[in-house]
Design a protein around this motif. Structure first.
Motif, PDB file in Angstrom:
ATOM      1  N   PHE A  15      27.983  40.459  44.322  1.00 34.63           N
ATOM      2  CA  PHE A  15      29.028  40.996  43.452  1.00 34.63           C
ATOM      3  C   PHE A  15      30.197  40.029  43.291  1.00 34.63           C
ATOM      4  CE2 PHE A  15      26.887  44.607  45.548  1.00 34.63           C
ATOM      5  CZ  PHE A  15      26.352  45.210  44.417  1.00 34.63           C
ATOM      6  N   TYR A  16      29.972  38.785  43.665  1.00 37.16           N
ATOM      7  CA  TYR A  16      31.070  37.812  43.693  1.00 37.16           C
ATOM      8  C   TYR A  16      31.801  37.741  42.352  1.00 37.16           C
ATOM      9  CZ  TYR A  16      33.680  33.527  44.142  1.00 37.16           C
ATOM     10  OH  TYR A  16      34.694  32.613  44.148  1.00 37.16           O
TER      11      TYR A  16
ATOM     12  N   GLY B 186      34.997  39.733  43.748  1.00 37.26           N
ATOM     13  CA  GLY B 186      36.257  39.014  43.564  1.00 37.26           C
ATOM     14  C   GLY B 186      37.199  39.763  42.641  1.00 37.26           C
ATOM     15  N   ASN B 187      38.196  39.039  42.166  1.00 38.08           N
ATOM     16  CA  ASN B 187      39.160  39.654  41.249  1.00 38.08           C
ATOM     17  C   ASN B 187      38.498  40.016  39.935  1.00 38.08           C
ATOM     18  OD1 ASN B 187      41.518  39.950  42.621  1.00 38.08           O
ATOM     19  ND2 ASN B 187      42.124  37.807  42.290  1.00 38.08           N
ATOM     20  N   PHE B 188      39.012  41.042  39.307  1.00 39.51           N
ATOM     21  CA  PHE B 188      38.464  41.523  38.049  1.00 39.51           C
ATOM     22  C   PHE B 188      39.616  41.587  37.059  1.00 39.51           C
ATOM     23  CE2 PHE B 188      37.156  44.974  35.180  1.00 39.51           C
ATOM     24  CZ  PHE B 188      35.885  44.540  34.829  1.00 39.51           C
ATOM     25  N   THR B 189      39.518  40.783  36.006  1.00 39.38           N
ATOM     26  CA  THR B 189      40.637  40.679  35.063  1.00 39.38           C
ATOM     27  C   THR B 189      40.337  41.460  33.796  1.00 39.38           C
ATOM     28  OG1 THR B 189      40.998  38.465  35.937  1.00 39.38           O
ATOM     29  CG2 THR B 189      42.159  39.033  33.902  1.00 39.38           C
TER      30      THR B 189
ATOM     31  N   PRO C 205      28.626  35.169  35.504  1.00 37.37           N
ATOM     32  CA  PRO C 205      28.571  36.419  36.276  1.00 37.37           C
ATOM     33  C   PRO C 205      27.389  36.435  37.255  1.00 37.37           C
ATOM     34  CG  PRO C 205      27.787  36.791  34.038  1.00 37.37           C
ATOM     35  CD  PRO C 205      28.358  35.397  34.068  1.00 37.37           C
ATOM     36  N   THR C 206      27.657  36.967  38.440  1.00 39.52           N
ATOM     37  CA  THR C 206      26.568  37.197  39.391  1.00 39.52           C
ATOM     38  C   THR C 206      26.111  38.644  39.303  1.00 39.52           C
ATOM     39  OG1 THR C 206      28.128  37.821  41.124  1.00 39.52           O
ATOM     40  CG2 THR C 206      27.484  35.501  41.018  1.00 39.52           C
TER      41      THR C 206
ATOM     42  N   ASN D 100      20.620  33.662  34.418  1.00 31.56           N
ATOM     43  CA  ASN D 100      20.985  32.858  35.603  1.00 31.56           C
ATOM     44  C   ASN D 100      20.740  33.614  36.903  1.00 31.56           C
ATOM     45  OD1 ASN D 100      21.785  30.758  33.966  1.00 31.56           O
ATOM     46  ND2 ASN D 100      23.883  31.543  33.793  1.00 31.56           N
ATOM     47  N   GLY D 101      19.944  34.651  36.816  1.00 31.42           N
ATOM     48  CA  GLY D 101      19.606  35.382  38.038  1.00 31.42           C
ATOM     49  C   GLY D 101      20.564  36.504  38.388  1.00 31.42           C
ATOM     50  N   ALA D 102      21.510  36.783  37.480  1.00 29.20           N
ATOM     51  CA  ALA D 102      22.456  37.863  37.784  1.00 29.20           C
ATOM     52  C   ALA D 102      21.729  39.202  37.827  1.00 29.20           C
ATOM     53  CB  ALA D 102      23.560  37.903  36.740  1.00 29.20           C
TER      54      ALA D 102
END
Lengths: 476, 404
Positions: free
Chosen positions: A35-36, A77-80, A187-188, A236-238
């Protein structure tokens, strides 16, 4: 004795200190997902739009914002978000609850359009100047998310516009698409809740406005756009979660004005019967001697009169009316004053003619069936892609279905009724912060299940619901 | 046509609770508190008015007066399921007390009066906690006045009875979902009568058997005050100063005890309390105004509980005794109808006591009771409110007796 007393005091205080009650702690875990960097894609529901506007405090409690707070506990991480720094919204139209006087002189609590100062053009579409993680764009359909130039301000001038002012605010350049910008964030993990507007535009125009913009998206087009989104987002594997589309015909927007809402006392019932009898005689005189409406108004609640687009006789348009069927729906946007005092839905006394509710404010059986079928087909596509790509499926359709009969969390009762239901905000379509928290928890449940994670749920009671005004204005 | 009706929003008061369920505060004598709260088969003097009025006629002196108090420091922790949310109570110290006076009328007949507080609790959850729509805070108190009389029928058999007049009060607050400051406060007072009968039998000089029965008391609350703090826009819909009635049962207790003077110095006491909580089936509220939207029947579905207890008393020297004991209190609450207004978990109790007897007429008792609620996952189904609870209470107590 003294020493013993001291001993015992010491002994007691040790005991008391040792006995702080401690429950077994929750062990958060990210499971198989990362969830990085979380991004959210979607429409107005994802953006935090509520009460007919995108405004600061509701945006801060969008379901992706709530979800991102919980994801932080499992490595997020942070979510903007593209912050709207205004409580009255980006554009005019925000509703709030207040007392107002209706055409009958009745002073009652109802939604009123805010007279505050929204940001408005041109400031509203000035780019925010930073990259965001919440890609919820009010009004977006599935194809819009892959459409390059959807954030180009020049395209707003076109007729019809081919860009969206909400995306113009945070598009990284004029040629980009929502999807392309989302991918730039590497995005992950992603959530995608899109497709509601692919039927909602049709539905909120009463099924009447069959222009390209407001018609129901064809299944093939939906499939193509949705698959493009998923293929790109997972390239990308997300990992991610897909929310399906609830039965929009059950939201308060379509269920607040009752079909059986024409209240008549004995006198008005009989004069309405007489009036329609006169109309029948007139139509018979036009060469349809056997014509009859078949209306039988009685004391109490009757079905409203609506325009009938399948009226079998060539008569003036105003006369082509029928009674609404019990399962047909009247839109929330119907002008209340016309309905209450202008004869809409029954008979126009001034003009001495029937006054059916215009088709644009009604979803008839046929239109409802079209909407529900489209939603079913879209959901089949979403379901299939979720399984194919091993993504979590958030069954919002099921959540709304449950909410119909009422759901309770922590002593708070929710259902899908307007205002009192607590889930839907004053526009009857979008969520209250409590509604957003319920949805966020539904995402968490699905993500936990799919990825064997333990994301802690949020506390629904820690978010506000409908706000009742603290003061009553004086009658004017 | 009504665009929308606000009335059905206001399905509040669906589960307001009054009764501090398993919170029967059995701290009615300092000696008994030290010995696992046993007392039915002990001969403890004037405090037998509560524990077993049958023992009263074995009073050693002509007159005895006893008074005491306890300080209950209790804490509860709540943790949501599937979430990291935790809430802790900030309970004020609660101070139950007792006073007994007894005197021999004849050699065989003893009379007395007891004033004591066997039911009560104070639970303060944070105002904004996630269970606030069920309860924010509750204080329940009761005070019993019990004149009693005891007859020694045989040398080794005595019976006794008391009539209890109970005054109870409740004060509780619960949040309402209209904004973050809305709540309803209920408070009321009530009184009722009950009785307490007991028998003490000495099959041998070193062995006592006691049986005591305290009747169920149904405290009917009429004319309680319900005050609604709501946004002004709802005042025309909800009467802000309302009256309510309710009823709460204080359950019957059947206690059977046995004590044995093992050596001259060591006394052992064992007893079983059978608490007939199954009378607490539901909690019903009836309001004078807005009854159609406010009245409610709230299931509680308590079951009877059996509490085994034991206690020991050891005489270190003629003037000094130490005591200890333990018990296990089975929660009467139903796991599916468990509300945070009455957090009654299966509880282990350990007790300690000390008695000092400086002069012949005077006795000081100190006690300490430590309760440990065993963690349990509970749910209040009607409110879909579930979580894990754990509780603890530390209760130091003091008593003083004067006899002549």
């Amino acid at each position: 004795m003294k020493i013993q007393a001291l001993y015992s005091i010491f002994f007691f205080s040790v005991l008391m200190g040792a006995c702080e009650p401690k429950t077994e702690e929750f062990a958060p875990s990210r499971g198989e997902a990362d969830f990085y960097h979380y991004v959210a894609l979607g429409n107005s529901l994802t953006s935090g739009y509520a009460d007919g506007a995108l405004y600061k405090s509701a945006q801060a409690m969008s379901y992706p914002a709530i979800l991102s707070e919980q994801l932080k506990k499992v490595g997020g991480g942070n979510f903007t978000q593209p912050v709207v720094d205004n409580e009255d919204g980006l554009f005019a139209g925000k509703l709030f609850l207040d007392y107002s006087l209706d055409c009958n002189g009745e002073f009652s609590l109802s939604p009123v359009i805010s007279s505050g100062n929204p940001i408005g053009y041109p400031l509203a579409i000035r780019p925010v100047g930073y990259s965001v993680d919440n890609f919820g764009v009010p009004g977006a359909k599935v194809a819009h998310l892959i459409f390059p130039g959807y954030g180009n301000p020049q395209r707003l001038q076109q007729n019809p516009p081919t860009a969206n002012p909400y995306f113009v605010r945070f598009a990284s350049d004029t040629g980009t698409s929502v999807l392309a910008d989302a991918m730039k964030q590497n995005p992950t993990f992603f959530t995608l809740w899109i497709g509601n507007n692919d039927v909602l535009g049709y539905a909120t125009s009463g099924g009447e406005n069959n222009t390209a913009d407001e018609s129901i998206t064809l299944e093939g087009n939906f499939h193509f756009a949705y698959e493009t989104l998923i293929n790109t987002l997972t390239s990308n594997g997300a990992k991610g979660a897909l929310a399906n589309i609830p039965d929009i015909t059950s939201i308060p927007f379509f269920n607040t004005v009752p079909t059986m809402g024409l209240y008549l006392d004995e006198n008005s019932a009989s004069s309405l019967n007489q009036a329609y009898h006169q109309v029948e005689i007139f139509i018979q005189s036009l060469g349809y001697p056997d014509f009859g409406y078949g209306f039988q108004f009685k004391t109490g609640y009757n079905a409203f009169i609506i325009e009938d687009r399948n009226f079998p006789y060539q008569v003036p348009k105003a006369l082509r009316v029928r009674q609404a069927k019990p399962d047909e729906l009247i839109l929330f946007t119907i002008p209340q004053d016309s309905l209450k005092c202008g004869g809409m839905g029954s008979y126009n006394i001034e003009k001495q003619r029937p006054y059916g509710i215009p088709q644009q404010f009604v979803l008839d059986e046929e239109e409802i069936a079209q909407i529900q079928n489209a939603v079913k087909r879209y959901n089949a596509i979403i379901n299939e892609l979720a399984i194919q790509k091993n993504l979590a499926l958030v069954d919002v359709a099921n959540l709304l279905q449950q909410a119909k009969s009422g759901i309770t969390y922590d002593g708070l009762n929710f259902d899908i009724k307007y205002i009192s239901g607590g889930i839907f905000s004053l526009d009857g379509i979008h969520l209250t912060p409590q509604g957003a928290a319920i949805v966020a928890n539904y995402f968490i449940e699905a993500i936990n299940k799919q990825y064997k994670a333990s994301i802690p749920k949020t506390e629904i009671t820690q978010y506000p619901g409908i706000k009742y005004p603290e003061t009553i204005p004086l009658k004017k | 046509m009504k665009k929308f009706s606000l009335l059905f929003i206001i399905l509040i008061t669906s589960s307001i609770g009054l009764l501090a369920g398993g919170y029967q505060v059995r701290l009615q004598g300092a000696r008994q508190s030290g010995m696992g709260l046993t007392g039915t088969s002990l001969i403890s003097g004037a405090s037998d008015i509560f524990y077993n009025p049958g023992s009263l006629s074995f009073l050693s002196k002509k007159f005895e007066f006893t008074a005491g108090t306890n300080a209950i420091f209790s804490k509860i922790e709540f943790r949501s399921l599937e979430s990291d949310y935790v809430a802790k109570t900030n309970n004020p110290v609660s101070l139950p007390f007792f006073f007994y006076g007894a005197g021999k009328i004849t050699d065989k007949i003893t009379a007395g009066l007891g004033i004591y507080t066997p039911y009560g609790s104070k639970t303060d959850w944070p105002d904004d906690w996630s269970g606030r729509f069920l309860i924010q805070n509750i204080a329940l108190s009761s005070i019993y006045f019990q004149p009693s009389i005891s007859f020694q029928i045989l040398d080794n058999l005595s019976i006794g009875a008391g009539l209890a007049y109970v005054m109870g009060s409740v004060d509780l607050q619960r949040a309402l979902p209209y904004n973050d400051r809305s709540f309803v406060k209920l408070n009321g007072n009530a009184s009722a009568f009950g009785f307490n009968i007991g028998v003490l039998f000495k099959p041998a000089e070193s062995m006592h058997i006691g049986i005591d029965y305290r009747s169920k008391i149904e405290v009917k609350l009429d004319d309680g005050d319900a005050n609604f703090r709501i946004p002004a826009s709802l005042v025309s819909i909800i009467t802000i100063e309302n009256k309510f009635s309710s009823s709460l049962p204080l359950p019957a207790n059947l206690d059977c005890g046995l004590s044995w003077q093992i050596t001259q110095k060591l006394l052992f006491s064992f007893e079983i309390n059978w608490v007939l909580w199954n009378c607490y089936d539901s909690l019903t509220f009836t309001f004078i105004e807005n009854g159609d939207m406010l009245n409610s029947i709230n299931p509680r579905l308590y079951s009877n509980s059996i509490i085994p207890r034991f206690g020991l008393e050891y005489r270190i020297q003629p003037k000094l005794k130490i005591r200890t004991g333990a018990y296990y209190d089975n929660s009467p609450a139903n796991d599916e109808y468990f509300t945070p207004e009455t957090v009654t978990l299966n509880t282990l109790g350990f007790t300690f006591g000390l008695s000092y007897h400086p002069i012949e007429n005077l006795n000081f008792d100190f006690s300490f009771v430590q309760l440990m609620g065993i963690e349990g996952e509970k749910k209040y189904s009607p409110g879909n409110f579930a979580g894990k609870y754990r509780s603890s209470a530390s209760i130091p107590g003091i008593g003083i007796s004067y006899s002549f």
